[in-house]
Design an enzyme around this catalytic site. Structure first.
Site, PDB file in Angstrom:
ATOM      1  N   ASP A 146      75.741  39.295  34.845  1.00 29.77           N
ATOM      2  CA  ASP A 146      76.425  38.757  36.027  1.00 29.77           C
ATOM      3  C   ASP A 146      75.572  37.704  36.728  1.00 29.77           C
ATOM      4  OD1 ASP A 146      78.507  38.510  37.841  1.00 29.77           O
ATOM      5  OD2 ASP A 146      78.643  40.661  38.224  1.00 29.77           O
TER       6      ASP A 146
ATOM      7  N   ASP B 128      87.596  38.322  38.890  1.00 25.30           N
ATOM      8  CA  ASP B 128      87.529  39.608  39.587  1.00 25.30           C
ATOM      9  C   ASP B 128      88.916  40.079  40.025  1.00 25.30           C
ATOM     10  OD1 ASP B 128      84.823  39.950  39.326  1.00 25.30           O
ATOM     11  OD2 ASP B 128      84.316  39.309  41.353  1.00 25.30           O
TER      12      ASP B 128
END
Length: 690
Positions: A445, A513
């Site tokens: 990430d 997301d």
């Protein structure tokens, strides 16, 4: 294939259906000749002898015709190359020769001590271009701008520009607009690819999804970047792109140093936007994506189920539920390491939390493997919390500006990955981590942009923008070589780092997301303009969608939407009912049956997600899959007909629909009919040639 004229000053690259040609004049001016339908070398030579336009006041015949415009001389278009030495600025090159090695053409030029090499390679109908700059002189050379390529389109009226724009949780949204005179510039000055634009553009004049000419360009760079599309005064269009956002300084090349730009790839297609997409997809599966012939497993990710509140026992319980519905890869997300009980601490300390995992990750990984699943973890190596052992030991390892207020986003700072000591630390930590337990997968990430991109004490601090990305690539390459069985996913708060560069080093990407199934239809529609389903991770999460919009949706709709790419589950399985778990197991089993077609098949966007019915189709050999989503029916109108593509019009296909047949019908092929049930519904159709 590369063909070279007898005078060795005209070159032609050819793919299955397209050609690319360029020519060097006696004055060492490198001119663009052709990019489009396939032509022969004789055609390219005929184009090479056509005279340039005559003089026109305040214009130059070179503008819009040079293959790689440099700064300096009678040029007024945007330069692809801008360099500066202590004595002068700009480039005045001379031709130093060409060479062909395999399928790669190299054209070499020199300007004093600077050697400039333009690289070309045709892969299918995709042309790869990049540039190498070598400082072979005694004086240093500053690269203000060193773009990978400039693409020149033919003279036409009415060009239309398509691009992918967005923001966090709304990435990859497709938009098209007429191209007007002047420049359209997209890019990122954030240190990573960014949620706001994917580094891809397409231009056409009258193309549809399946018909008409489309020119597309995509940049393979995971840091700050820029693509400029210019409509020139004489109706020509040029597209220039590369690393870096502006001309403030890219790199300083000392004597003996070199710079290789990222690849800027381009294609021409006469099959409309769908044909262009399928060419991009085939190119990436064949040349970019690691192990693209291996289908990605169905995963479960623990984040939405547990957030930071995790423990070994709790993860083990989730793993048992995940295995029961057929999940193949269990991933522990944020919260397993250091003092990471919230987003305020722990980043940088990549060792298991002793309270949560007293014996490390190996016992959990072993239990996950015993359930028949692979085991994965989440990391964010390029970031650091001020509240971490690493920061307390090395506060100078972060990006910062002396005498300026420090910016924290998400309570974290950015490590200066351009530093060799930081690179070595991360290698040691991650190598040890992957050696400590049987880890099969890493979700990598990157949750904040560059803001204080300083490097006190470094003579040329601007280089961190480029060197950070080069170090990231080097670290991923090194880890993959040392741990060949580990798969990697690129994530950046969702779709903030998706490009051909990072995709060549990762096995899949986290698309967004936003896991709302309705929103995902538009995100996935835009994503597939350039990238294939094989890398597009999509999760089934809880309803209502408490992470974003509170919208309710059926489990059926959530699964069908997510089955358009690499299927994952991210809901709290501990709260799912036995009926929901049983239904989920059926959907997972169905996905495994159609997975080879979805992940490796040719993709056809049958209807865009603009209201009503949307549908996408995949074809692999004799098999086809259609995923259809009915967003709404107005006034009881029937579902509109849906005609499939990519099938043999002389053959018959057997269709089996997995759901019930209620109101509304879909015309599939040869009059086969089946149905969707109503508003916000979805269905999967499987066809096989008989």
């Amino acid at each position: 294939m590369v063909d070279i004229a007898e005078n060795e000053r005209t070159w032609l690259l050819s793919g299955p259906s397209s050609s690319y040609a360029l020519h060097l004049t006696e004055a060492d001016e490198l001119l663009h000749l052709h990019w489009g339908p396939g032509i022969a070398l004789a055609d390219a030579e005929a184009l090479a002898v056509r005279p340039l336009p005559g003089y026109w006041p305040f214009e130059t015949p070179l503008d819009g015709r040079e293959e790689y415009p440099v700064e300096g001389g009678p040029r007024f278009v945007r330069p692809a190359l801008s360099v500066r030495t202590e004595e002068r600025r700009g480039t005045e090159w001379t031709f130093a020769g060409h060479e062909v090695e395999g399928d790669e053409l190299r054209l070499r030029f020199r300007d004093a001590g600077l050697a400039i090499t333009l690289h070309y390679r045709m892969r299918g109908d995709v042309v790869e271009r990049w540039v190498t700059l070598d400082n072979e002189g005694p004086a240093r050379v500053e690269l203000l701008r060193a773009d990978a390529a400039t693409w020149t389109l033919p003279d036409r009226e009415g060009w239309r520009l398509s691009q992918l724009h967005g923001r966090w949780a709304a990435e990859s949204r497709l938009t098209s607009a007429p191209l007007t005179h002047g420049e359209k510039v997209i890019g990122s000055r954030r240190g990573h690819t960014g949620h706001q634009h994917l580094p891809w553009v397409a231009l056409d004049t009258d193309a549809t999804e399946e018909r008409g000419e489309v020119y597309g360009c995509a940049l393979g760079w995971s840091g700050s970047w820029r693509i400029a599309v210019a409509q020139l005064p004489d109706a020509r269009v040029q597209i220039t792109g590369g690393a870096g956002y502006d001309e403030s300084g890219l790199l300083m090349l000392e004597a003996g140093e070199s710079y290789t730009s990222p690849v800027f790839a381009g294609l021409w297609s006469d099959g409309g936007f769908g044909g262009a997409s399928r060419t991009w997809h085939a190119y990436q599966r064949a040349h970019i994506i690691p192990d693209a012939d291996r289908d990605r497993p169905v995963l479960f990710n623990s984040w939405e189920a547990t957030n930071f509140d995790i423990s070994e026992d709790q993860q083990s319980a989730l793993a048992r539920r995940a295995a029961a519905i057929g999940v193949e890869l269990f991933v522990v997300d944020d919260g397993w390491f250091g003092a990471r009980t919230s987003d305020r601490a722990g980043l940088g300390d990549w060792t298991p939390n002793p309270d949560r995992f007293p014996n490390g990750l190996k016992p959990l990984a072993d239990s996950v493997h015993a359930l028949g699943m692979q085991f994965g973890i989440w990391v964010e190596p390029e970031m650091i919390n001020p509240d971490s052992d690493l920061y307390r030991a090395h506060p100078d390892w972060v990006q910062y500006q002396s005498g300026r207020k420090r910016t924290e986003l998400r309570n974290q700072l950015v490590l200066n990955l351009a530093r060799e000591d930081v690179q070595e630390y991360l290698w040691e930590q991650l190598d040890a981590l992957l050696s400590s337990a049987p880890i099969d997968y890493v979700k990598w990430d990157f949750n904040r942009c560059f803001t204080d991109a300083g490097w006190p004490g470094e003579p040329y601090p601007q280089r961190l923008w480029v060197d950070h990305v080069r170090a990231l690539y080097g670290l991923l390459d090194r880890l993959r070589a040392a741990h060949p069985g580990v798969a990697f996913e690129s994530c950046s708060g969702g779709g903030g780092r998706i490009d051909l560069g990072v995709m060549s080093r990762t096995d899949q990407v986290w698309t967004s997301d936003n896991t709302d199934p309705l929103d995902r239809l538009a995100i996935q529609h835009g994503f597939t303009q350039i990238h294939p389903a094989r890398v597009m991770a999509a999760w089934v999460t809880d309803s209502p969608n408490t992470q974003l919009n509170g919208r309710f949706s059926s489990l059926r709709f959530r699964f069908v939407s997510s089955m358009a790419g690499v299927l994952g589950v991210g809901g709290d399985l501990a709260e799912w009912s036995e009926e929901e778990l049983a239904e989920a197991g059926e959907w997972v089993e169905l996905y495994k049956g159609i997975r080879p077609v979805v992940q490796r098949g040719e993709l056809y966007r049958l209807r865009p997600p603009e209201g009503g019915l949307s549908a996408v189709q995949y074809v692999l050999g004799d098999d086809a899959v259609v995923l259809a989503c009915l967003q709404a029916q107005s006034y009881g109108e029937p579902v509109p007909p849906l005609r499939l593509r990519g099938l043999d019009p002389t053959a018959s296909y057997e269709c089996r629909e997995t759901g019930e047949m209620h109101r509304g019908a879909i015309l599939l092929h040869h009059g086969l009919r089946t149905g969707l049930r109503g508003d916000f519904d979805a269905a999967v159709f499987r066809l096989r040639r008989i």
